[in-house]
Write a protein that holds these residues in place. Structure first.
Motif, PDB file in Angstrom:
ATOM      1  N   SER A 133     -25.696  24.299  -3.768  1.00  0.00           N
ATOM      2  CA  SER A 133     -25.734  24.660  -2.355  1.00  0.00           C
ATOM      3  C   SER A 133     -24.591  25.600  -1.989  1.00  0.00           C
ATOM      4  N   ALA A 134     -23.389  25.330  -2.516  1.00  0.00           N
ATOM      5  CA  ALA A 134     -22.232  26.176  -2.214  1.00  0.00           C
ATOM      6  C   ALA A 134     -22.414  27.585  -2.754  1.00  0.00           C
ATOM      7  N   ILE A 135     -23.009  27.722  -3.935  1.00  0.00           N
ATOM      8  CA  ILE A 135     -23.215  29.038  -4.540  1.00  0.00           C
ATOM      9  C   ILE A 135     -24.280  29.816  -3.771  1.00  0.00           C
ATOM     10  N   ARG A 136     -25.330  29.119  -3.363  1.00  0.00           N
ATOM     11  CA  ARG A 136     -26.431  29.795  -2.656  1.00  0.00           C
ATOM     12  C   ARG A 136     -26.078  30.118  -1.206  1.00  0.00           C
ATOM     13  N   ASN A 137     -25.055  29.464  -0.665  1.00  0.00           N
ATOM     14  CA  ASN A 137     -24.683  29.667   0.735  1.00  0.00           C
ATOM     15  C   ASN A 137     -23.218  30.082   0.846  1.00  0.00           C
ATOM     16  N   ASP A 148     -32.057  32.006  -9.842  1.00  0.00           N
ATOM     17  CA  ASP A 148     -31.986  30.548  -9.915  1.00  0.00           C
ATOM     18  C   ASP A 148     -31.311  30.089 -11.205  1.00  0.00           C
ATOM     19  N   SER A 149     -31.600  30.790 -12.297  1.00  0.00           N
ATOM     20  CA  SER A 149     -30.994  30.403 -13.575  1.00  0.00           C
ATOM     21  C   SER A 149     -29.490  30.666 -13.573  1.00  0.00           C
ATOM     22  N   ASP A 150     -29.065  31.741 -12.919  1.00  0.00           N
ATOM     23  CA  ASP A 150     -27.632  32.033 -12.822  1.00  0.00           C
ATOM     24  C   ASP A 150     -26.921  30.994 -11.949  1.00  0.00           C
TER      25      ASP A 150
END
Length: 318
Positions: A133-137, A148-150
């Motif tokens: 969640s932190a990486i995507r936001n 998504d794989s990264d």
């Protein structure tokens, strides 16, 4: 908003440490997520204030997002005890310092642990989701362009780093353990001095311990919280302030510091023994002459402190 100068003096650090939960100006309590402001007033007085009082700062040194401590601080007058054999007591007097043990040297293999190994999957699942969640936001103004794989690869790496950091943390965390009680403890004599005839108990208080260490804000002093690891985990920042329920009898208050430089298994921290030691009690198994020996040793090292026989040797009537 003022630019932060990063000029954090020892006096300012002490103020934040001692006033941790409250604004020093309006006395309002901080809640988790509030911004606290450290700096200097228009008369150069150090200040630790809330958002409502930040205009009192001529200079802002740093700002922090407020977080609760992972421990509770005992009342200033709370009595603390350390039970030890006579050789360790002489070492205390000779070095004029408290010995802090590196946490990976304790017999309790759970020291600094987050939980039970058989429940680790639940821990990993929680933090993997947190990292994803932190990486995507990312923060406003930053766009996440990872596949998504990264994202999954980075989240897995962060989880590994978290685990490796936990192991490494044990080697840079040092602790001095004390027993909190209003009274002398027969159980602690047995546990920590093996009921030796040549053992002593040093009595102090939270306030005396803190002052004897020169009000050092890098040394945290607080109560251990005992938890059931079958049903809960210790938080990332809580691990060295949590122990298993089976140790609850210890009623431990610990002084804790981090040292990233030393490779030693322990370290001696200088302290003011005249402030630290309020009374010395000798073992219930000690012969009568042992009180005189402890007094002689105290005199040799220039320490004027009351030495008393154990209260456990008081004579009853029926």
């Amino acid at each position: 908003m003022q630019t932060m100068t990063q000029r954090v003096t020892l006096e300012l650090r002490r103020l934040k440490f001692e006033s941790h939960g409250n604004c020093v100006s309006c006395k309002s309590p901080f809640t988790v997520g509030d911004t606290s402001h450290l700096g200097y007033g228009f008369d150069d007085t150090p200040l630790y204030v809330c958002d409502n009082c930040k205009d009192q700062l001529k200079e802002t040194a740093v700002r922090h997002v407020f977080l609760q401590r992972p421990y509770t601080v005992p009342e200033p007058s709370s009595k603390l005890w350390r039970y030890m054999d006579f050789t360790k007591y002489v070492s205390l007097l000779s070095s004029r310092g408290l010995y802090f043990t590196r946490t990976d040297c304790f017999e309790d293999i759970f020291e600094g642990a987050k939980g039970l190994k058989k429940r680790k999957d639940g821990w990993d699942s929680h933090y993997l989701e947190f990292f994803r969640s932190a990486i995507r936001n990312p923060p406003d103004g930053v766009e996440c362009k990872l596949s998504d794989s990264d994202v999954e690869e980075q989240a897995q790496k962060l989880l590994r780093d978290l685990e490796e950091g936990g192991e490494d943390h044990k080697k840079r965390t040092f602790v001095s353990c004390w027993h909190e009680s209003e009274h002398e403890s027969e159980a602690m004599w047995r546990l920590y001095s093996t009921f030796l005839a040549n053992a002593v108990a040093v009595r102090t208080s939270y306030q005396s311990l803190y002052l004897s260490l020169d009000r050092d804000p890098s040394i945290a002093i607080g109560r251990i919280k005992y938890i059931d690891l079958k049903n809960s985990y210790a938080g990332v920042n809580d691990a060295f302030w949590r122990k298993r329920k089976s140790f609850e009898h210890e009623r431990e208050v610990r002084a804790l510091l981090s040292d990233y430089g030393t490779q030693d298994l322990g370290k001696i921290v200088r302290c003011n023994l005249e402030v630290l030691i309020e009374e010395v009690l000798v073992s219930p198994k000690a012969p009568g002459w042992f009180v005189h020996l402890v007094n002689d040793v105290n005199e040799k090292f220039g320490l004027n402190v009351k030495v008393s026989p154990s209260e456990l040797n008081e004579v009853p009537f029926f």
